[in-house]
Scaffold this motif. Structure first.
Motif, PDB file in Angstrom:
ATOM      1  N   GLY A  99      34.123  98.762 125.185  1.00 20.38           N
ATOM      2  CA  GLY A  99      33.440  99.125 126.433  1.00 20.38           C
ATOM      3  C   GLY A  99      34.325  98.807 127.617  1.00 20.38           C
ATOM      4  O   GLY A  99      35.162  97.904 127.561  1.00 20.38           O
ATOM      5  N   VAL A 100      34.169  99.588 128.712  1.00 27.91           N
ATOM      6  CA  VAL A 100      34.979  99.352 129.903  1.00 27.91           C
ATOM      7  C   VAL A 100      34.064  99.135 131.084  1.00 27.91           C
ATOM      8  O   VAL A 100      33.070  99.827 131.236  1.00 27.91           O
ATOM      9  CB  VAL A 100      35.879 100.565 130.211  1.00 27.91           C
ATOM     10  CG1 VAL A 100      36.634 100.358 131.513  1.00 27.91           C
ATOM     11  CG2 VAL A 100      36.863 100.768 129.090  1.00 27.91           C
ATOM     12  N   THR A 101      34.388  98.162 131.920  1.00 28.08           N
ATOM     13  CA  THR A 101      33.610  97.972 133.136  1.00 28.08           C
ATOM     14  C   THR A 101      34.550  97.624 134.276  1.00 28.08           C
ATOM     15  O   THR A 101      35.390  96.744 134.152  1.00 28.08           O
ATOM     16  CB  THR A 101      32.537  96.899 132.953  1.00 28.08           C
ATOM     17  OG1 THR A 101      31.949  96.634 134.222  1.00 28.08           O
ATOM     18  CG2 THR A 101      33.101  95.612 132.385  1.00 28.08           C
ATOM     19  N   THR A 102      34.449  98.364 135.365  1.00 29.02           N
ATOM     20  CA  THR A 102      35.336  98.084 136.503  1.00 29.02           C
ATOM     21  C   THR A 102      34.577  98.000 137.809  1.00 29.02           C
ATOM     22  O   THR A 102      34.747  97.084 138.585  1.00 29.02           O
ATOM     23  CB  THR A 102      36.421  99.167 136.648  1.00 29.02           C
ATOM     24  OG1 THR A 102      35.784 100.422 136.666  1.00 29.02           O
ATOM     25  CG2 THR A 102      37.417  99.098 135.549  1.00 29.02           C
ATOM     26  N   GLY A 103      33.679  98.944 138.050  1.00 22.46           N
ATOM     27  CA  GLY A 103      33.079  99.037 139.377  1.00 22.46           C
ATOM     28  C   GLY A 103      31.907  98.112 139.587  1.00 22.46           C
ATOM     29  O   GLY A 103      31.734  97.123 138.886  1.00 22.46           O
ATOM     30  N   LYS A 124      36.067  92.225 138.443  1.00 21.40           N
ATOM     31  CA  LYS A 124      34.804  92.491 137.766  1.00 21.40           C
ATOM     32  C   LYS A 124      34.383  91.274 136.932  1.00 21.40           C
ATOM     33  O   LYS A 124      33.220  90.891 136.928  1.00 21.40           O
ATOM     34  CB  LYS A 124      34.946  93.740 136.882  1.00 21.40           C
ATOM     35  CG  LYS A 124      33.695  94.103 136.114  1.00 21.40           C
ATOM     36  CD  LYS A 124      32.567  94.521 137.031  1.00 21.40           C
ATOM     37  CE  LYS A 124      31.256  94.588 136.277  1.00 21.40           C
ATOM     38  NZ  LYS A 124      30.140  95.013 137.127  1.00 21.40           N
ATOM     39  N   VAL A 125      35.345  90.679 136.243  1.00 22.18           N
ATOM     40  CA  VAL A 125      34.999  89.512 135.425  1.00 22.18           C
ATOM     41  C   VAL A 125      34.504  88.390 136.332  1.00 22.18           C
ATOM     42  O   VAL A 125      33.504  87.726 136.045  1.00 22.18           O
ATOM     43  CB  VAL A 125      36.221  89.039 134.597  1.00 22.18           C
ATOM     44  CG1 VAL A 125      35.847  87.814 133.786  1.00 22.18           C
ATOM     45  CG2 VAL A 125      36.706  90.147 133.688  1.00 22.18           C
ATOM     46  N   SER A 127      32.999  88.648 139.119  1.00 19.55           N
ATOM     47  CA  SER A 127      31.640  88.903 139.587  1.00 19.55           C
ATOM     48  C   SER A 127      30.641  88.766 138.444  1.00 19.55           C
ATOM     49  O   SER A 127      29.510  88.360 138.650  1.00 19.55           O
ATOM     50  CB  SER A 127      31.540  90.265 140.265  1.00 19.55           C
ATOM     51  OG  SER A 127      31.329  91.268 139.319  1.00 19.55           O
ATOM     52  N   LEU A 128      31.068  89.073 137.219  1.00 21.97           N
ATOM     53  CA  LEU A 128      30.173  88.867 136.075  1.00 21.97           C
ATOM     54  C   LEU A 128      29.841  87.380 135.934  1.00 21.97           C
ATOM     55  O   LEU A 128      28.709  87.002 135.664  1.00 21.97           O
ATOM     56  CB  LEU A 128      30.826  89.383 134.781  1.00 21.97           C
ATOM     57  CG  LEU A 128      30.910  90.910 134.638  1.00 21.97           C
ATOM     58  CD1 LEU A 128      31.786  91.286 133.451  1.00 21.97           C
ATOM     59  CD2 LEU A 128      29.522  91.501 134.465  1.00 21.97           C
ATOM     60  N   VAL A 129      30.870  86.545 136.152  1.00 19.82           N
ATOM     61  CA  VAL A 129      30.633  85.106 136.068  1.00 19.82           C
ATOM     62  C   VAL A 129      29.663  84.687 137.166  1.00 19.82           C
ATOM     63  O   VAL A 129      28.712  83.950 136.949  1.00 19.82           O
ATOM     64  CB  VAL A 129      31.963  84.329 136.207  1.00 19.82           C
ATOM     65  CG1 VAL A 129      31.694  82.838 136.264  1.00 19.82           C
ATOM     66  CG2 VAL A 129      32.892  84.658 135.056  1.00 19.82           C
ATOM     67  N   ARG A 130      29.894  85.194 138.388  1.00 21.79           N
ATOM     68  CA  ARG A 130      29.031  84.819 139.509  1.00 21.79           C
ATOM     69  C   ARG A 130      27.601  85.265 139.282  1.00 21.79           C
ATOM     70  O   ARG A 130      26.662  84.616 139.712  1.00 21.79           O
ATOM     71  CB  ARG A 130      29.515  85.476 140.793  1.00 21.79           C
ATOM     72  CG  ARG A 130      30.803  84.911 141.296  1.00 21.79           C
ATOM     73  CD  ARG A 130      31.037  85.432 142.692  1.00 21.79           C
ATOM     74  NE  ARG A 130      32.419  85.180 143.070  1.00 21.79           N
ATOM     75  CZ  ARG A 130      32.862  85.299 144.299  1.00 21.79           C
ATOM     76  NH1 ARG A 130      32.039  85.685 145.257  1.00 21.79           N
ATOM     77  NH2 ARG A 130      34.128  85.062 144.596  1.00 21.79           N
ATOM     78  N   ASN A 131      27.451  86.416 138.655  1.00 21.90           N
ATOM     79  CA  ASN A 131      26.103  86.923 138.441  1.00 21.90           C
ATOM     80  C   ASN A 131      25.507  86.434 137.127  1.00 21.90           C
ATOM     81  O   ASN A 131      24.436  86.870 136.733  1.00 21.90           O
ATOM     82  CB  ASN A 131      26.105  88.449 138.502  1.00 21.90           C
ATOM     83  CG  ASN A 131      26.329  88.943 139.919  1.00 21.90           C
ATOM     84  OD1 ASN A 131      25.527  88.688 140.806  1.00 21.90           O
ATOM     85  ND2 ASN A 131      27.451  89.597 140.143  1.00 21.90           N
TER      86      ASN A 131
END
Lengths: 781, 247
Positions: A99-103, A124-125, A127-131
């Motif tokens: 899977g790809v996630t950027t935006g 992105k990573v 922000s994933l940690v922050r969220n």
């Protein structure tokens, strides 16, 4: 090492690699396996570009998945994310999901939880940690590609902190860091407790050198004659030389404009070397590019492509970029001129790499600054393609003997720079300390310090206590601005007025609880520099009356997230005058004229704010770029940043219960579309931009509803083209948008023909005027 | 960075075609060549000039912008014989242009481009008629009209398919018709506009007699005049606003 010897991979993986033609591992890959890459060991691989780094990552990730885990591949650029996805997608044949996630920074992307390999950018990573994405704690293997970018002032700290956080979330995480050859790979390995594979082995020989006069001098002392014909540029001669030999070339230049101009010129060289078959294929490719978009860039690109050359920069659409890259890999295109974005990992090897520009405009230096050795080596590393090229050549260009020597010293013989953490820079630390507290990574000052100890910065810092001092001053700043609350465990001396020296010493060991306020959470979620947030909050709180657009534009221009325009000589007076004229509109405490530096910053922000106001007052794009001496891309950049900051300001205004939320929203919408207040409704119609909205407004169509009812001839008169008018009416949902048999209303057409100052010459108005006034002006047309 | 060597003839042709409209202008020193756009203070006449790098003996530039006093630069260029070469070099530090003509060195102070009139946007016009003729025919028309009047009407007769020039004085008139045979090309369309001869005379001065000149015309619309110089490596586009006819 034969791939048969590899153990611990998912069934089917070996067949896949064999079908790709891989039988034997490259020496660096074998070294990585011996160091435990497939057994979950941490690893730093500092190897040259195109020497099989991705294979090292693949082996680590696949073996981690086979052990029941989950892998994350962190890329520095979005363009690389899609390239990697394509590469890893082949693993789906043996059951590995990618899977790809950027935006979109605000989502947690829960669907990724089911994937075996996730590819993401470092932002992105982060922000994933922050969220708080829960699947992050299931990771067992993380690969960080191009980890030397930790050295990058802007993006490095995010990558560094992200890696530290992931390692803290999952103490058993396998970290695999892929790096270009840098000066201090051992330090990175120390930081990550990793084994080190540090080699300059390459699958094909690379010769580097400098071209001067008619000779190409290489690092090993050999020379090759490449004569430059009269009036010809060096790079043209070098391209011609290698194309005639059957190779291709990649020319690195320092700006988009230069890339386009160079491609046009190189087309004259490559055009002569094409076969008829190639010409037909290229014509087809050019057609595909023209169809992709009808911008000027795409037309220019297609024109070049027809002659076998192309340019490549961040301004191309992703389709165009991959068309160009594929055609280059197929050797259909003979030469690409590119900005350094192409050097950062995208796989497009050429037999000869020409680094034409080794200086680039650097705003922090206020002029042209030489490129880093590391960067030039990365470009040079693009030379030579395994299987197709017998060798690779990378060439710098010198105009004089002295320059030739300088280039040898500066780049050819030189070792790449060391990677240094940029985390201690205040904006980076402010942002990441707040994020670390807000996401619950640290709840006490001690916990925070412990976390920061795990960063590269701490392991590189030779000054004990420095990190602590800086962290404390950042904490103080965050507390003062109500982003965090600090609660001290009351020490023995805290209840009395009397404080002894012993108490002071003891208070050093106090525990201190940290918690982000609701405002602090918002700031962290918005991805703002806390200082920007503080500036905006104070400005809004300071406003007694509804703030004007200029006031808000100047306010966001004062934040460190906006890279403001600097004042040119003489402009301090121009903008000083503007300042006295519009002083009342500006928000927050203005510095006095005697605080010279602050005052100048204030005026520079006013200049940036004025630029945004001009844009929102429908000034011509060209006139603005001319007036402020900036490129159209810069204007776009400023507008985008302002839009983002004002969007954030709107959230902050809501958070602090400011009464100016609507004013902020309106200012944001105006800058987004570049229109006055009265046009905001019209621009919401698809196909109506700032110019068309103004034309419609001039003929009395003031909101979308009017478009549904207005006389079609008036709409046509205002918008000119029938097709345009039809599609606008269709977008606004008019029942019968057809413009067949509709004649443009001449009054409407005339009203919009004027240059805006009411200068339309009406025939009856001129009937009685004298000779002088019979002369019309070009502005009337 | 800007450094170029150019023949005196090419340089003066380029400068003359701009100086007929303005005294000062901005010159864009692009990688591919020079570009100048200017409009006269009354916003009646416009010029858009480009001179490709190939028109120079040698040319190097990286996209700078300078402001020059045209008459002074023309005076200096006038010092050279038409076959002579002129070397131009920009000193970025002092913002001066060093000019060398066979041992003669001249340093020209430049003007701050900000202080020069804004460059115009060339309006996109859909002009229905196109006339292509020789420069000497333009000259003949303008000179003849100038003998009787201040204005000149340019138009195309759609029925008979010819291009005409009319000038009406207080007592005398001039009329000239050029048919397809006299012209290089003609695209017929509704066209009749009146122009000030003051402007057209000046523009005419810059048009070489042997050049192929294209006129795009409409009804009470500006005329666009195109021609090449320096063996086609230089291109000039003029645009001139019409006089509104009152009757």
């Amino acid at each position: 090492m034969n791939i048969e010897e590899l153990a611990g991979l998912p069934p089917g993986a070996l067949e896949h690699f064999r079908s790709e033609g891989i039988e034997e591992l490259y020496p660096p890959q074998a070294e990585a396996v011996e160091a435990g890459a497939t057994e979950g060991e941490n690893l730093v691989a500092a190897v040259p570009t195109a020497s099989g780094k991705t294979m090292i990552a693949a082996l680590s990730m696949l073996s981690a998945i086979e052990r029941g885990g989950k892998a994350l591949y962190i890329v520095p650029l979005r363009a690389l994310a899609s390239e990697k996805r394509e590469e890893f997608a082949a693993y789906e044949s043996f059951g590995v999901d990618v899977g790809v996630t950027t935006g979109n920074y605000e989502s947690t992307s829960d669907w990724l939880a089911t994937k075996d390999i996730v590819v993401a950018t470092s932002e992105k990573v982060d922000s994933l940690v922050r969220n708080g994405a829960s699947w992050l704690s299931e990771l067992t293997c993380v690969v960080s590609d191009e980890v030397h970018l930790i050295d990058d002032r802007n993006r490095g700290p995010t990558l560094e902190v992200t890696l530290a956080k992931l390692r803290r979330l999952n103490p058993d995480l396998q970290t695999v860091a892929l790096s270009a050859t840098v000066g201090n790979a051992d330090e990175i390995a120390d930081w990550l407790d990793a084994e080190l594979v540090d080699t300059d082995w390459r699958p094909i020989d690379l010769q580097t050198g400098v071209h001067y006069g008619n000779a190409l001098n290489f690092d090993d002392g050999s020379t090759r004659e490449v004569p430059v014909e009269g009036g010809e540029k060096q790079e043209a001669a070098l391209v011609r030389d290698i194309v005639q030999e059957g190779g291709s070339s990649l020319v690195f230049v320092n700006s988009r404009r230069n890339a386009e101009a160079a491609a046009r010129r190189l087309g004259q060289v490559t055009g002569r070397e094409l076969t008829d078959g190639e010409r037909t294929d290229l014509a087809e490719l050019a057609e595909e590019i023209r169809e992709d978009s009808d911008t000027e860039t795409s037309a220019d690109l297609a024109d070049c492509v027809e002659r076998g050359s192309a340019f490549h920069h961040a301004g191309l659409s992703s389709t165009q970029r991959s068309l160009v890259e594929d055609a280059f890999r197929d050797r259909l295109l003979k030469a690409i001129s590119a900005t350094p974005t192409l050097a950062a990992g995208v796989n497009t090897p050429a037999r000869r790499v020409i680094v034409r520009d080794w200086r680039r405009f650097d705003p922090t230096a206020g002029g042209m600054a030489p490129l880093d050795v590391l960067e030039v080596h990365q470009m040079m590393g693009r030379a030579g393609r395994p299987g197709l090229d017998p060798y690779g050549e990378a060439v710098l260009l010198a105009k004089s003997h002295d320059e030739s020597e300088e280039l040898f010293d500066r780049y050819v013989w030189a070792d790449p720079e060391s990677v240094r953490s940029k985390l201690a820079a205040e904006p980076a630390l402010r942002t990441h300390v707040l994020a670390t507290i807000a996401s619950g990574f640290a709840r006490t000052r001690e916990g925070l310090l412990e976390f920061l100890e795990a960063t590269l910065y701490a392991s590189q810092s030779s000054e004990p206590g420095r990190l602590e001092t800086v962290t404390d001053s950042v904490l103080e700043y965050l507390e003062r601005n109500d982003f965090v609350e600090r609660e001290r465990d009351d020490g023995p001396g805290a209840d009395g007025a009397f404080t002894s020296a012993a108490d002071l010493a003891a208070s050093d060991e106090r525990t201190e609880d940290l918690e982000a306020t609701s405002l602090g959470h918002t700031v962290s979620r918005l991805y703002l520099d806390p200082m920007s947030a503080a500036t905006i909050v104070h400005g809004l709180e300071d406003a007694d009356d509804r703030p004007t657009a200029l006031g808000l534009y100047q306010l966001v221009s004062r934040t460190p997230d906006m890279y403001e325009l600097y004042l040119r000589s003489g402009e301090d007076e121009t903008f000083g005058e503007l300042y006295y004229e519009r002083e009342a509109e500006l928000l927050g405490d203005a510095p006095s004229e005697f605080e010279e530096e602050r005052f100048e910053d204030w005026l520079a922000a006013l200049k940036t704010g004025k630029l945004l106001e001009d844009w929102a007052e429908e000034e011509d794009e060209e006139r603005i770029t001319e007036r402020y001496k900036i490129g159209p891309g810069d204007l776009r950049g400023k507008v985008d940043t302002a839009e983002w900051l004002l969007g954030a300001a709107e959230s902050l205004a809501a958070e602090i219960d400011s009464e100016w939320t609507v004013a902020v929203r309106e200012a944001r919408a105006r800058v987004e579309h570049g229109v006055g207040e009265e046009l905001l409704e019209l621009v919401s119609v698809r196909g109506v931009g700032r110019k068309r909205a103004r034309q419609l407004y001039e003929v009395g169509i003031e909101e979308p509803a009017d478009l549904r009812e207005a006389d079609k001839s008036v709409v046509l008169g205002a918008l000119k083209g029938k097709k345009t008018a039809e599609s606008v009416l269709e977008n606004v949902g008019r029942e019968d948008p057809s413009m067949d048999d509709v004649e443009a209303d001449s009054a409407a057409a005339a009203a919009t023909d004027s240059s805006g100052d009411g200068g339309a010459v009406e025939p009856d108005a001129t009937a009685t005027t004298d000779d002088e006034e019979n002369q019309s002006s070009l502005g009337d047309f | 960075m800007f450094k170029a060597i150019v023949s005196a003839e090419t340089l003066t042709s380029a400068l003359d075609s701009v100086s007929v409209l303005v005294d000062e202008c901005k010159i864009h020193l692009e990688e591919e060549g020079l570009e100048i756009r200017a409009v006269d203070p009354a916003n009646v006449g416009m010029v858009d000039l480009s001179l490709e790098a190939a028109a120079f003996e040698s040319y190097e530039a990286d996209g700078g912008l300078i402001g020059v006093d045209l008459s002074r630069l023309e005076d200096i260029a006038g010092m050279a014989d038409s076959g002579q070469l002129i070397q131009l070099e920009l000193d970025e530090e002092t913002r001066k242009l060093h000019i060398q003509i066979d041992g003669l060195e001249y340093t020209l102070a430049l003007i701050d481009p900000d202080s020069i009139r804004q460059e115009p946007d060339i309006p996109e016009l859909d002009l229905p008629a196109r006339v292509v003729l020789e420069g000497k025919d333009v000259n003949r028309s303008v000179t003849a009209a100038d003998m009787v009047s201040d204005h000149i009407a340019l138009g195309v007769d759609e029925g008979e398919e010819f291009f005409y020039v009319d000038a009406e004085g207080d007592t005398d008139d001039v009329h000239l018709e050029l048919t397809r045979e006299d012209l290089i090309d003609l695209q017929v369309g509704p066209a009749h506009s009146l122009f000030s001869l003051d402007y057209l005379k000046d523009m005419n001065k810059a048009i070489p007699g042997d050049a192929e000149v294209t006129l795009d015309l409409g009804e009470e619309f500006p005329v666009k005049i195109y021609f090449g110089f320096a063996e086609g490596l230089g291109q000039v586009t003029y645009m001139l606003a019409p006089r509104i006819q009152s009757d």
